[in-house]
Design an enzyme around this catalytic site. Structure first.
Site, mmCIF file in Angstrom:
data_model
loop_
_atom_site.group_PDB
_atom_site.id
_atom_site.type_symbol
_atom_site.label_atom_id
_atom_site.label_comp_id
_atom_site.label_asym_id
_atom_site.label_seq_id
_atom_site.Cartn_x
_atom_site.Cartn_y
_atom_site.Cartn_z
ATOM 1 N N LYS A 49 0.678 -1.179 0.341
ATOM 2 C CA LYS A 49 0.161 0.151 -0.166
ATOM 3 C C LYS A 49 0.806 1.366 0.248
ATOM 4 O O LYS A 49 0.556 2.047 -0.341
ATOM 5 C CB LYS A 49 -0.774 -0.032 1.449
ATOM 6 C CG LYS A 49 -2.141 -1.342 1.430
ATOM 7 C CD LYS A 49 -1.538 -2.120 -0.200
ATOM 8 C CE LYS A 49 -3.491 -1.042 -0.692
ATOM 9 N NZ LYS A 49 -3.708 -1.957 -2.058
ATOM 10 N N GLY A 51 2.243 2.431 -2.851
ATOM 11 C CA GLY A 51 1.936 3.299 -4.088
ATOM 12 C C GLY A 51 2.888 2.621 -5.375
ATOM 13 O O GLY A 51 3.219 3.091 -6.224
ATOM 14 N N THR A 53 1.563 -0.027 -7.481
ATOM 15 C CA THR A 53 0.749 0.227 -8.569
ATOM 16 C C THR A 53 0.888 0.765 -9.281
ATOM 17 O O THR A 53 1.253 1.409 -11.211
ATOM 18 C CB THR A 53 -0.536 -0.163 -8.572
ATOM 19 O OG1 THR A 53 -0.534 -1.658 -7.718
ATOM 20 C CG2 THR A 53 -1.247 -0.656 -10.115
ATOM 21 N N TRP A 54 1.066 2.105 -8.781
ATOM 22 C CA TRP A 54 1.312 3.845 -9.590
ATOM 23 C C TRP A 54 2.545 3.413 -10.053
ATOM 24 O O TRP A 54 2.533 3.610 -11.077
ATOM 25 C CB TRP A 54 1.322 4.915 -8.242
ATOM 26 C CG TRP A 54 1.901 5.913 -8.945
ATOM 27 C CD1 TRP A 54 1.702 6.887 -9.886
ATOM 28 C CD2 TRP A 54 1.480 7.285 -7.759
ATOM 29 N NE1 TRP A 54 1.411 8.556 -9.758
ATOM 30 C CE2 TRP A 54 1.422 8.276 -8.308
ATOM 31 C CE3 TRP A 54 1.571 7.715 -6.533
ATOM 32 C CZ2 TRP A 54 1.225 9.952 -8.138
ATOM 33 C CZ3 TRP A 54 1.343 8.840 -5.890
ATOM 34 C CH2 TRP A 54 1.449 9.852 -6.825
ATOM 35 N N LYS A 108 7.582 -7.152 -9.566
ATOM 36 C CA LYS A 108 7.094 -6.606 -8.062
ATOM 37 C C LYS A 108 7.113 -7.364 -7.080
ATOM 38 O O LYS A 108 6.881 -8.310 -7.036
ATOM 39 C CB LYS A 108 6.028 -6.092 -8.260
ATOM 40 C CG LYS A 108 4.809 -5.472 -7.048
ATOM 41 C CD LYS A 108 3.808 -5.236 -7.870
ATOM 42 C CE LYS A 108 3.357 -4.825 -6.483
ATOM 43 N NZ LYS A 108 1.585 -3.836 -6.893
ATOM 44 N N THR A 109 7.465 -6.645 -6.009
ATOM 45 C CA THR A 109 7.482 -7.841 -4.459
ATOM 46 C C THR A 109 7.133 -6.557 -3.461
ATOM 47 O O THR A 109 7.720 -5.287 -3.621
ATOM 48 C CB THR A 109 8.967 -8.573 -4.426
ATOM 49 O OG1 THR A 109 9.136 -9.348 -3.488
ATOM 50 C CG2 THR A 109 10.488 -7.533 -4.198
ATOM 51 N N HIS A 110 6.953 -7.580 -2.491
ATOM 52 C CA HIS A 110 6.501 -6.301 -1.413
ATOM 53 C C HIS A 110 8.154 -7.572 0.267
ATOM 54 O O HIS A 110 7.271 -7.130 0.709
ATOM 55 C CB HIS A 110 5.216 -6.389 -0.451
ATOM 56 C CG HIS A 110 4.625 -6.146 -1.589
ATOM 57 N ND1 HIS A 110 4.354 -4.914 -1.894
ATOM 58 C CD2 HIS A 110 3.117 -6.973 -2.244
ATOM 59 C CE1 HIS A 110 3.370 -4.195 -2.586
ATOM 60 N NE2 HIS A 110 2.588 -5.124 -2.659
ATOM 61 N N ARG A 132 6.416 5.398 2.026
ATOM 62 C CA ARG A 132 4.794 6.181 1.544
ATOM 63 C C ARG A 132 5.043 6.202 3.646
ATOM 64 O O ARG A 132 5.275 5.305 4.027
ATOM 65 C CB ARG A 132 3.510 5.278 1.969
ATOM 66 C CG ARG A 132 2.372 6.188 1.648
ATOM 67 C CD ARG A 132 0.988 4.955 0.825
ATOM 68 N NE ARG A 132 0.268 6.391 1.196
ATOM 69 C CZ ARG A 132 -1.158 6.050 0.294
ATOM 70 N NH1 ARG A 132 -0.969 4.879 0.089
ATOM 71 N NH2 ARG A 132 -2.139 6.420 0.652
ATOM 72 N N SER A 140 -4.299 2.370 4.288
ATOM 73 C CA SER A 140 -4.258 1.798 2.975
ATOM 74 C C SER A 140 -4.564 0.859 3.373
ATOM 75 O O SER A 140 -5.558 0.088 3.077
ATOM 76 C CB SER A 140 -3.329 3.050 2.445
ATOM 77 O OG SER A 140 -4.111 2.342 1.220
ATOM 78 N N PHE A 231 -3.809 9.868 -9.886
ATOM 79 C CA PHE A 231 -4.542 9.318 -9.409
ATOM 80 C C PHE A 231 -5.837 9.000 -10.605
ATOM 81 O O PHE A 231 -6.261 7.650 -10.264
ATOM 82 C CB PHE A 231 -5.432 9.605 -8.118
ATOM 83 C CG PHE A 231 -6.234 8.700 -7.031
ATOM 84 C CD1 PHE A 231 -5.699 7.821 -6.567
ATOM 85 C CD2 PHE A 231 -7.262 9.297 -7.101
ATOM 86 C CE1 PHE A 231 -6.713 6.657 -5.846
ATOM 87 C CE2 PHE A 231 -8.264 8.507 -6.247
ATOM 88 C CZ PHE A 231 -7.907 7.313 -5.832
ATOM 89 N N MET A 234 -5.856 6.945 -13.066
ATOM 90 C CA MET A 234 -5.861 4.987 -12.942
ATOM 91 C C MET A 234 -6.552 4.483 -12.327
ATOM 92 O O MET A 234 -7.299 3.618 -12.521
ATOM 93 C CB MET A 234 -4.878 5.032 -12.076
ATOM 94 C CG MET A 234 -3.024 5.165 -12.116
ATOM 95 S SD MET A 234 -1.740 5.423 -11.793
ATOM 96 C CE MET A 234 -1.554 3.955 -11.378
HETATM 97 S S1 PPS Z 1 -0.547 -2.631 -3.579
HETATM 98 O O1 PPS Z 1 -2.278 -3.590 -3.062
HETATM 99 O O2 PPS Z 1 -0.057 -2.929 -2.378
HETATM 100 O O3 PPS Z 1 -0.201 -2.994 -4.627
HETATM 101 O O4 PPS Z 1 -0.865 -1.447 -3.391
HETATM 102 P P1 PPS Z 1 0.111 -0.318 -3.925
HETATM 103 O O5 PPS Z 1 -0.245 0.122 -5.712
HETATM 104 O O6 PPS Z 1 1.253 -0.076 -3.340
HETATM 105 O O7 PPS Z 1 -0.615 0.861 -3.507
HETATM 106 C C1 PPS Z 1 -2.064 1.619 -3.145
HETATM 107 C C2 PPS Z 1 -2.127 2.624 -2.577
HETATM 108 O O8 PPS Z 1 -1.953 4.208 -3.668
HETATM 109 C C3 PPS Z 1 -2.388 4.555 -4.020
HETATM 110 N N1 PPS Z 1 -2.313 5.010 -5.611
HETATM 111 C C4 PPS Z 1 -1.985 6.189 -6.049
HETATM 112 N N2 PPS Z 1 -2.307 7.162 -5.299
HETATM 113 C C5 PPS Z 1 -2.206 8.298 -6.077
HETATM 114 N N3 PPS Z 1 -1.977 8.707 -8.183
HETATM 115 C C6 PPS Z 1 -1.930 7.307 -7.955
HETATM 116 N N4 PPS Z 1 -1.732 7.250 -9.736
HETATM 117 C C7 PPS Z 1 -2.517 5.594 -7.388
HETATM 118 N N5 PPS Z 1 -1.913 4.899 -7.775
HETATM 119 C C8 PPS Z 1 -2.631 4.256 -7.021
HETATM 120 C C9 PPS Z 1 -4.255 3.513 -3.698
HETATM 121 O O9 PPS Z 1 -5.409 4.404 -4.076
HETATM 122 C C10 PPS Z 1 -3.706 3.126 -2.486
HETATM 123 O O10 PPS Z 1 -3.847 4.048 -1.490
HETATM 124 P P2 PPS Z 1 -4.927 4.394 -0.676
HETATM 125 O O11 PPS Z 1 -4.807 5.521 0.629
HETATM 126 O O12 PPS Z 1 -5.652 3.372 -0.148
HETATM 127 O O13 PPS Z 1 -6.141 5.515 -1.914
#
Ligand code: PPS
Length: 297
Positions: A49, A51, A53-54, A108-110, A132, A140, A231, A234
Site C-alpha cells: 500500500k 504506491g 501500482t502507481w 514487483k515484490t513486497h 509511504r 490504506s 489518481f 488510473m
Molecule cells: S498494493 O496492493 O500493495 O500493491 O498497493 P499499492 O499499489 O502499493 O498502493 C495502493 C495505494 O496507492 C494509491 N494509488 C495512488 N495514489 C495516487 N496516485 C496514483 N496514481 C495512485 N495509484 C494508486 C491507492 O489508491 C492506494 O492508496 P489509498 O490510500 O488506499 O487510496
C-alpha cells in the site's frame, strides 16, 4: 463479510525468516528465493500500500515511450509481475508468468530486502523502492485487508494499528522493511521514492525514474506519462484499477483498490491519543535512521 462476497477462506499468516507471510506465499517461498532474474529485469519493491501500482504503471509507460494503447495491452498484474504471487490469488503464479515473458521484465515484490532473491543484487538489476509514510500506509492497508481474502480478517481499526506497529501483518514490520532498503540504497543503487514526493511533484519523480532506468524521453512524452498516471486517470483505467481481479479475491464493493490516493488521510482515522502512541513507538524504531517521511503536504 458483506452479503454479496463469494465465500473464500481468508489467508493465514505464517512466519518465514522471521516475517509473516500469507500461507500460500510462504509455501512457495523456496522457489521464489531460487529465482534468478535477467540483468535487464527491473525490480519495484514496496511495503504493501505504498504506491507500487502507481510506480509499475509509470515504469511500463516509460519502457513503452508513453504509449497508452500498448500499456492497455493487459491488466497491470500481467504486464508487471508480483514475484511471490501464487495461484491462490492469480491464474498463474508469479514465477510461471515470468517464465513466459522476455526480459526486461518489470517485477514487483513486497518482500523485505533480506528475502529478495540474491540474483537481483548479483545481476545488478535496476531497483526502485517506493515508501509511504507509516500512518497513511496503515490506513490504506486496513481498507485493503478488509476487501481482500488475501489477508486475515482485520478486526477493529484500533487492534489493526497495534498489529501494524508490532509487525503482525503480512510482509512484516513496516519500520524494518523501510529501513532495510534505505540502509542499502547507496550500496545497491536503489532508487528510493516517496509516495508524498510523487504526489507533490509527479513530473520530477517520473524524471528521476526515467534517469534511473537510463532512459531519455521527450518532455512531451514525460507530460503524457504524468497525465496518464494521475489518481483519477488510473482509477478510471480498467487495466490498472484491479477491476479485473475476481470479486472473491478483491471485493471492491467493500473498498476500492484505487481508494483515495491522498497524503494525510490518516488524520481521518487516528485519534490524537492513537497518533501520539504511534509516534512514540515510531520514534523508538526509527531513531537510528533519518528517513525524511512527510505525513502531510
Ligand atoms: S498494493 O496492493 O500493495 O500493491 O498497493 P499499492 O499499489 O502499493 O498502493 C495502493 C495505494 O496507492 C494509491 N494509488 C495512488 N495514489 C495516487 N496516485 C496514483 N496514481 C495512485 N495509484 C494508486 C491507492 O489508491 C492506494 O492508496 P489509498 O490510500 O488506499 O487510496
Amino acid at each position: 463479510m458483506s452479503d454479496d462476497q463469494t465465500v473464500m477462506p481468508r489467508a493465514l499468516l505464517v512466519p518465514v525468516k522471521g516475517i509473516l507471510l500469507p500461507d500460500h506465499i510462504a509455501k512457495g517461498f523456496d522457489a521464489v528465493s531460487a529465482f534468478c532474474p535477467h540483468p535487464s529485469d527491473i525490480l519495484i519493491a514496496a511495503y504493501p500500500k505504498s504506491g507500487s501500482t502507481w510506480t509499475q504503471e509509470i515504469v511500463d509507460l516509460l519502457l513503452h515511450d508513453g504509449d497508452a494503447e500498448i500499456c492497455r495491452r493487459a491488466p497491470i498484474i500481467e504486464r508487471t509481475v508480483l514475484l511471490e504471487s501464487t495461484t491462490r490469488i492469480r491464474r498463474r503464479s508469479g514465477l510461471d508468468q515470468l517464465k513466459e515473458m522476455d526480459p526486461p521484465r518489470v517485477i514487483k515484490t513486497h518482500l523485505p530486502l533480506h528475502m529478495v532473491p540474491a540474483g537481483f543484487g548479483e545481476n545488478k538489476c535496476k531497483t526502485i523502492y517506493v515508501a509511504r509514510n507509516a500512518k497513511d500506509t496503515a490506513v490504506s492497508f486496513y481498507y485493503f485487508c478488509q476487501m481482500t481474502t488475501f489477508s486475515p480478517e482485520t478486526g477493529p481499526w484500533e487492534s489493526f494499528i497495534q498489529k501494524f506497529m508490532h509487525g503482525e501483518l503480512a510482509w512484516g514490520n513496516w519500520h524494518d522493511h523501510v529501513k532495510g532498503y534505505w540502509e542499502e540504497r547507496e550500496k545497491r543503487d536503489i532508487l528510493f521514492l516517496f509516495y508524498e514526493d510523487m504526489k507533490e511533484n509527479p513530473r520530477r519523480e517520473v524524471e528521476r525514474i526515467m534517469k534511473h532506468l537510463d532512459l531519455s524521453l521527450s518532455d512531451e512524452v514525460i507530460s503524457r506519462i504524468v497525465e496518464l498516471t494521475t489518481f483519477k486517470k488510473m482509477k478510471d483505467n480498467p487495466m490498472v484499477n484491479q477491476s479485473f481481479v475476481p470479486k472473491e479475491i478483491y471485493n471492491q464493493s467493500i473498498s476500492k483498490f484505487m481508494r483515495k490516493g491522498e497524503v494525510g488521510d490518516w488524520k481521518n482515522h487516528f485519534t490524537p491519543e492513537k497518533a501520539a502512541e504511534f509516534d512514540e513507538d515510531y520514534e523508538k524504531k526509527m531513531k537510528q535512521v533519518n528517513i525524511p517521511f512527510r505525513t502531510q503536504l
